[in-house]
Write a protein that holds these residues in place. Sequence first.
Motif, short mmCIF file in Angstrom:
data_model
loop_
_atom_site.label_atom_id
_atom_site.label_comp_id
_atom_site.label_asym_id
_atom_site.label_seq_id
_atom_site.Cartn_x
_atom_site.Cartn_y
_atom_site.Cartn_z
N TYR A 102 0.88 -1.17 0.00
CA TYR A 102 0.00 0.00 0.00
C TYR A 102 0.91 1.22 0.00
CZ TYR A 102 -3.77 3.02 2.00
OH TYR A 102 -4.70 4.01 2.24
N GLN A 129 -2.05 -1.12 -3.72
CA GLN A 129 -2.93 0.03 -3.58
C GLN A 129 -2.09 1.29 -3.59
OE1 GLN A 129 -6.31 0.16 -3.30
NE2 GLN A 129 -6.40 2.37 -3.02
N GLY A 131 -2.37 5.48 -2.82
CA GLY A 131 -3.23 6.33 -2.00
C GLY A 131 -3.86 7.49 -2.75
N ASN A 133 -7.19 8.62 -1.92
CA ASN A 133 -8.41 8.43 -1.14
C ASN A 133 -9.50 9.46 -1.42
OD1 ASN A 133 -6.28 9.96 0.34
ND2 ASN A 133 -7.93 10.34 1.79
N CYS A 136 -12.54 8.10 -2.90
CA CYS A 136 -13.42 7.29 -2.06
C CYS A 136 -14.59 8.09 -1.48
CB CYS A 136 -12.63 6.67 -0.91
SG CYS A 136 -11.32 5.55 -1.45
N LYS A 325 -9.89 7.69 4.16
CA LYS A 325 -8.79 6.72 4.24
C LYS A 325 -9.31 5.38 4.72
CE LYS A 325 -4.57 7.15 2.90
NZ LYS A 325 -4.33 7.57 1.51
N GLU A 328 -10.87 3.71 1.82
CA GLU A 328 -9.82 3.21 0.93
C GLU A 328 -9.23 1.91 1.47
OE1 GLU A 328 -6.73 5.69 -1.45
OE2 GLU A 328 -5.81 5.28 0.49
N TYR A 332 -9.27 -1.97 -0.14
CA TYR A 332 -8.02 -2.69 -0.38
C TYR A 332 -8.02 -4.04 0.35
CZ TYR A 332 -2.94 -3.50 -0.52
OH TYR A 332 -1.70 -4.04 -0.72
N PRO A 343 -8.99 -1.38 -5.63
CA PRO A 343 -9.63 -0.09 -5.94
C PRO A 343 -8.77 0.83 -6.80
CG PRO A 343 -9.88 -0.65 -3.62
CD PRO A 343 -8.91 -1.63 -4.18
#
Length: 372
Positions: A102, A129, A131, A133, A136, A325, A328, A332, A343
């Motif tokens: 991640y 993943q 980041g 976010n 989201c 977050k 997200e 994941y 995602p």
Amino acid sequence: MTKPRLRIGLIGTGFMGKAHVFGFTSAPRVFELAYDLDLHTVADITPEAAERARITLGFAKGTARWQDIIENPEIDLVSITAPNALHKEMSLAAIAAGKHVYCEKPLAPLASDALEMTLAAEAKGVQTQVGFNYLCNPMLQTAREMIRAGELGEIRGYRGIHCEDYMADANGSFTFRHDPAGGGALADIGSHALATAEFLCGPVTKVMGDCVTMIGERPDGRGGRKTVTVDDVGRAFLRFENGASGSIEGNWIATGRKMQHDFEVYGTKGALAFSQEHFNVLHYFDTSDRKGRQGFRRIEASPDHAPYGLFCVAAGHQIGFNDLKAIEVAGYINAIAGKSDEPFNFRAGLRIQTLVETIQSSSREQRWLDVK
């Protein structure tokens, strides 16, 4: 029933490191996850910093060697929030060890690096993943649903912007973000504007870029000055595969702006407008409203906009940045469990870095370029 445990190692404990921890600790309390999440080991730059982070953030162990996280067979997932130039080395090491990764954006300073990381992860079969976010946000999900459902008609135009002022002070120190390996404003925050543009309107096929350095040197922290070559402002005109045209801007010297991640979408039947500074509201214009009653209406975030209702049962009470977050992280973890696709995986991160580099090349060459 006892769930399997997913043991997490975190590298870096700055702003985004803490945000990752908030995501890991909140997601299991909001969503029904397939795993229990263990905060196993945190790595920081010194033993003292690592120990402080261990205590403050709730990890079982701390270390000043990020390699300890990679080498520990107990750790399943490596969360990377270190400076951008270190993402490649750390990610490749974690992937080689068979760990899920991640990684905060940008995935890597160069698209060629991001490609190497993507291919390594896909060959190893680990889940990744990056980041992003902001995507989201239930309001962005709603906007995309409206666009895809044809509620705005044919999409004609798009405007996106991500402006902040954390580099506006010309006497602010030279940081890792000013190093060419850090990427500049377009890579650092313009990447969010690009991700949102494609999330809503589909693939960008052509770009015309303009990347500008406004503050040419900064204090180096040792009494001297250091030359800055990366952009403070990165802009681009865009052409989309669906025929729409538009623009984006990434700007880290926008005086007074703290979190202006905004977009406007214009269609033949309606329009949408959004600002991250008030990110629980989406504004919608409908051309079918009768004359004298037309105008942008507010769509307030509510339990009708999943997964808002898992955080708050009342409309208009709002969710926050760290909640995004958590969303997200939940997506994941579901991908790691095989319940859904990743995602925003390394290949998606590679796509954004490709767009960034194409815009940078366009700016240097002062011409339109196709996105490959």
